[in-house]
Structures are given as structure tokens and as C-alpha cells.
Design a protein around this motif. Sequence first.
Motif, short mmCIF file in Angstrom:
data_model
loop_
_atom_site.label_atom_id
_atom_site.label_comp_id
_atom_site.label_asym_id
_atom_site.label_seq_id
_atom_site.Cartn_x
_atom_site.Cartn_y
_atom_site.Cartn_z
N ALA A 169 0.68 -1.33 -0.01
CA ALA A 169 0.09 -0.09 -0.07
C ALA A 169 0.79 1.19 -0.01
N ASP A 170 0.68 2.14 -0.84
CA ASP A 170 1.21 3.54 -0.74
C ASP A 170 -0.12 4.64 -0.82
N GLN A 171 0.50 5.71 -0.33
CA GLN A 171 -0.59 6.69 -0.25
C GLN A 171 -0.65 7.69 -1.67
N CYS B 209 15.13 13.32 -4.37
CA CYS B 209 16.18 12.50 -4.07
C CYS B 209 17.30 13.05 -4.95
N GLY B 210 18.67 12.63 -4.88
CA GLY B 210 19.57 12.75 -5.64
C GLY B 210 19.62 11.81 -6.76
N ASP B 211 18.85 10.59 -6.68
CA ASP B 211 18.84 9.77 -7.79
C ASP B 211 20.02 8.95 -8.05
N PRO C 214 16.28 8.82 -12.18
CA PRO C 214 15.32 9.65 -11.35
C PRO C 214 14.23 8.77 -10.86
N ARG C 215 13.88 8.82 -9.54
CA ARG C 215 13.23 8.12 -8.79
C ARG C 215 11.89 7.63 -9.19
N LYS C 216 10.96 8.70 -9.99
CA LYS C 216 9.99 8.36 -10.67
C LYS C 216 9.96 7.05 -11.49
N THR D 196 17.75 4.31 7.69
CA THR D 196 18.84 3.53 7.02
C THR D 196 19.60 4.40 5.79
N THR D 197 19.40 5.61 6.08
CA THR D 197 20.12 6.32 5.04
C THR D 197 21.52 6.80 5.67
N TYR D 198 22.61 6.71 4.96
CA TYR D 198 23.99 7.49 5.07
C TYR D 198 23.96 8.69 5.63
N GLY E 259 24.04 11.34 2.73
CA GLY E 259 22.80 11.27 2.23
C GLY E 259 22.14 9.93 1.24
N GLU E 260 23.09 9.00 1.22
CA GLU E 260 22.80 7.90 0.25
C GLU E 260 21.99 6.98 1.12
N GLY E 261 20.59 6.51 0.50
CA GLY E 261 19.91 5.82 1.31
C GLY E 261 19.36 4.68 0.40
C1 LIG Z 1 17.16 15.59 -1.66
C2 LIG Z 1 17.49 14.07 -1.47
C3 LIG Z 1 18.47 13.75 -2.12
C4 LIG Z 1 18.91 12.23 -1.94
N1 LIG Z 1 19.75 11.43 -2.83
C5 LIG Z 1 20.01 10.22 -2.74
C6 LIG Z 1 20.97 9.65 -3.57
O1 LIG Z 1 21.15 10.25 -4.55
N2 LIG Z 1 21.14 8.35 -3.63
C7 LIG Z 1 20.37 7.51 -2.46
O2 LIG Z 1 20.80 6.38 -2.63
N3 LIG Z 1 19.69 8.32 -1.69
C8 LIG Z 1 19.40 9.62 -1.70
N4 LIG Z 1 18.54 10.19 -0.86
C9 LIG Z 1 17.94 9.36 0.29
C10 LIG Z 1 16.94 8.32 -0.29
O3 LIG Z 1 15.83 9.29 -0.84
C11 LIG Z 1 16.06 7.30 0.72
O4 LIG Z 1 17.22 6.95 1.50
C12 LIG Z 1 15.01 6.67 0.01
O5 LIG Z 1 14.03 7.11 -0.65
C13 LIG Z 1 14.33 5.54 1.30
O6 LIG Z 1 13.65 4.70 0.93
P1 LIG Z 1 12.49 4.21 1.62
O7 LIG Z 1 11.87 2.95 0.54
O8 LIG Z 1 12.91 3.79 3.16
O9 LIG Z 1 11.38 5.20 1.80
P2 LIG Z 1 10.75 6.23 0.67
O10 LIG Z 1 11.48 6.06 -0.48
O11 LIG Z 1 10.65 7.67 0.98
O12 LIG Z 1 9.34 5.63 0.28
C14 LIG Z 1 8.41 5.63 1.28
C15 LIG Z 1 7.07 5.58 0.66
O13 LIG Z 1 6.04 5.31 2.01
C16 LIG Z 1 5.04 6.19 1.38
N5 LIG Z 1 4.26 6.49 2.51
C17 LIG Z 1 4.61 7.38 3.62
N6 LIG Z 1 3.81 7.49 4.64
C18 LIG Z 1 2.71 6.58 4.10
C19 LIG Z 1 1.53 6.42 4.75
N7 LIG Z 1 1.09 7.09 5.96
N8 LIG Z 1 0.73 5.65 4.18
C20 LIG Z 1 0.96 5.16 2.97
N9 LIG Z 1 2.12 5.41 2.31
C21 LIG Z 1 2.90 6.24 2.99
C22 LIG Z 1 5.46 7.23 0.70
O14 LIG Z 1 4.41 7.77 0.02
C23 LIG Z 1 6.64 6.62 -0.10
O15 LIG Z 1 6.23 6.09 -1.27
C24 LIG Z 1 18.25 11.60 -0.90
C25 LIG Z 1 17.15 12.05 -0.11
C26 LIG Z 1 17.01 13.27 -0.29
C27 LIG Z 1 15.61 13.95 0.41
#
Ligand SMILES: Cc1cc2nc3c(=O)[nH]c(=O)nc-3n(C[C@H](O)[C@H](O)[C@H](O)COP(=O)(O)OP(=O)(O)OC[C@H]3O[C@@H](n4cnc5c(N)ncnc54)[C@H](O)[C@@H]3O)c2cc1C
Length: 415
Positions: free
Chosen positions: A44-46, A55-57, A106-108, A306-308, A312-314
Amino acid sequence: MSPSAATDSVILPGHCEVLVIGAGPAGSACARTLAQGGVDVLLADQHAFPRDKVCGDGLIPDAYAALTRLGVLEQVMAQARPASHVGCVGPSGGRIDVPGTMAVLPRKQLDDILCRAAVAAGARLLPPARFESPLEEAGQVVGARLKVGDTSHEIRCDWLVLATGAVPQALIAADMCERRTPSGIALRGYVKNDAMVGRITALDVVWHRRLRPGYGWIFPCRDGVFNIGVGIAHSHNTLKDGRLGMKDVNLREVFAAFTECYPPAHELMAGGTLQGELKGAPLRCTLEGARFSRPGLLVTGEAAGTTYSFTGEGIGKALETGILAAQALLAGRDARRDDAAVRADYESHLRALKPRFDLYEKANRVNVHPWLADLVIWRAKKSPRVLARMSGVLNETSNPGNLLSFKGLRRMFFE
Ligand SMILES: Cc1cc2nc3c(=O)[nH]c(=O)nc-3n(C[C@H](O)[C@H](O)[C@H](O)COP(=O)(O)OP(=O)(O)OC[C@H]3O[C@@H](n4cnc5c(N)ncnc54)[C@H](O)[C@@H]3O)c2cc1C
């Protein structure tokens, strides 16, 4: 029919074995691994996918490894731009290129591939649904209350996995949040500038006193598009500094400073076209800020910190810990382990990653004292061994040890 009427009439399943909340890298990796193991899993996602994520992608070697394990690397690389170095740039303009196997996507696109891969393995993706709170019985999580449009739904499950990223609301609602404030914040934009293609080919990371206590980056995507951004960490080191907390920093001003103090950033912006807006988002780092589990519930990915820190890599560790959560659940099912044993197994695997996160936390000193970057770059240029160690840490082929602690830096000068 209005969109809300359409979602109001949705009928959701009432039960599943595992309900994963969040279809980012952590949630999709967890759901795919579980579905491959024959588990009945709901994801499930919102948001509706494909969705953007700030993200930096950049995909560093740990992400590469996890994508390989998930069997989606080929699909990812069909859309990504490969990169073979991280370019570390110090305040005085010195530069060292650290070799590694990396890419930018890109994350999209990335998250869409991952989410589809979970569905292809058999996970059922719900229509956009927001997690509101867990369902509990005698202290045990037995499901979740989700909001679809204006309607609340209850889904019961054997296990709930929270993979909700850096925004803490879901953690707070599930009573898992230990710290509401993020560990860092970062801002990024996409810029198209065909003239810079071939000129910025590495993942450039830049330190400068005007970016304190953070850094800037430029990561090349495909088709003349670059991801450019700045981030700052609110680490323990930063706090000790006294003057440099996140609340004192305006990220847009830091971004402007980046385009002034780093000539390629200036050129990129001056000759390029910003696509969309600059957007900011929080970070949760160093495996801190949340409990990892409670009966019936696991927390994974950035929700678990779990992000460094430092870079900021995660994405890589979000994928990796999502897989770990799934493996703990699969192993528990196969060996008929009880709830406590499954959670102990998962938590021990997370804790095994902690030394690496601590290294990145220590390395935050470079963000606070950017002249340290000059020192490390100068030394790495002179010593192939030091460069090889930096590459080993990036590629996770060597133990991080204390490479970027004061002790490690001192050692660096005597080898
Ligand atoms: C500006 C920026 C640059 C970054 N650059 C990098 C990079 O270059 N390389 C790298 O490795 N990392 C980078 N990171 C870190 C990276 O974005 C995160 O570590 C990564 O997205 C974590 O993945 P995740 O699946 O844990 O969370 P997310 O990718 O945040 O996914 C969480 C999901 O949960 C959903 N969600 C949240 N709350 C709810 C709810 N209540 N109900 C339903 N759904 C919900 C959200 O919609 C989202 O889709 C960057 C972060 C930022 C902010």
C-alpha cells in the motif's frame, strides 16, 4: 464519477499474511521478496504510481548489489545513466575521483520499476491508501487502518511492515517513533543543459565552507538532464559545533551559494533550464530515530534510519533492509518461529549494519569542517593505497574501520 466517489467504492481485501506500507525501495523490495517466497502480500502507498520522490537519484554500489539480488538491475540499467566514479571536490578546488559501480535514475522511474517488480512477483498493490494507525489486540499488531479517499478500511494481517520513509507520521501513529526531527534535510532540482553532457560524468560531491554543515552534488541523468542539489546533516558532530543546526539554515540560500562557489554548478544553472521546481525533503540516518519492531510489526528502510549520514545515500540500504525484513519473515514462517524470534532475527541483521552507519556519521565532520575534505583529497591523490581504501568503502568490499575518524585520518598520513 468524481475521483473520491471512485475510491470510496473500492473494496479492499480484509486479510493478508503481510501488509507492507510504503512502495518506495524498501517496501517494494520487501514485498517482491515475500511474494517470491509464496507469501500473500499486500503493498500500500498513499500515492498512485509512478510518483516522484525528492532524491539525488544516485545509485551507489550497495544499491547496485541489491538491485541485482532483486533481479531488476537490467531493467534499471536500461533506463539509467551509468557512472564509474564519485568525484570528491574540496573547498580549494582539489578533486579525487573514487572508482565504483554506480548509476543515476530519477526516482519516478526507479520506484515504478521496483513497484511493478513486486506486483510481477505476486504482491497485490492497493489503490492509493494512506496508513492511519495499526490495529492492535493485547499489545500485538494485527492489522492496519487505511484511508482510501474519505473512507477508512481495516485490513488484518499476520505481520505489518512499515516502509514509510523519512516523514515520521506513520511511525508516530504506530508508536515506533523515537525522534520526530529528521537527521538531515536536502533540496534538489533537475536542470537540462546539453552543453554540459560529457563534462560532468561522475557523481560530483562538493564540500565548501559556504555549504557548511553540508555539501552540494551534481549527478548526471540521461538526455542532458542533471540532478543538482544541496543537503545538510544535523549530526551529533554538527550539534557539538553549537552554531550550525538545521534550523539556522535556509537550503535555498545554500543552493544559491553552491551555484556561486562551484564553477560547474554555476555553468550548469546559467546555461540550463530548470525542469520543475527545487524541492526539499527530510532524511533519517544512522539507523536511529525509531524502534525496529514490536509484536506483529517490523520497521524497514529510511523509516528505520537506513540513510547514510554525511552523503545522504539511502536507496541501497533501503532495498537491503527491505529484503532483510522479508527474509526474517520467510525464515520465521519456514521454521515456525514465534513473533519474538522473528523480530530478534531481523533486529540482529539490522544491528550488524550499524558500524558502517557509524562510520558515515563520523565522516559528517567533513561537512562541518570542509577543510578536512581538502586534506583527504590531497592525501588520496598522493597515495594509491588511500584511494583504494576509499574505493573499498564505497564499494563495500572492505571494512570501513575508522577511515574518516580523527584516528583514521591520522593513520592515513603515516601509510
Ligand atoms: C534531496 C535528497 C537527495 C537524496 N539523494 C540520494 C541519492 O542520490 N542516493 C541515495 O541512495 N539516496 C538519496 N537520498 C535518500 C533516499 O531518498 C532515501 O534513502 C530512500 O528514498 C529511502 O527509501 P524508503 O523506501 O525507505 O523510503 P521512501 O523512498 O521515502 O518511500 C516511502 C514510501 O512510503 C509512502 N508512505 C509514507 N507514509 C505513508 C502512509 N502513511 N501511508 C501510505 N504510504 C506512505 C510514501 O508515499 C513513499 O512512497 C536522498 C534524499 C533526499 C531527501
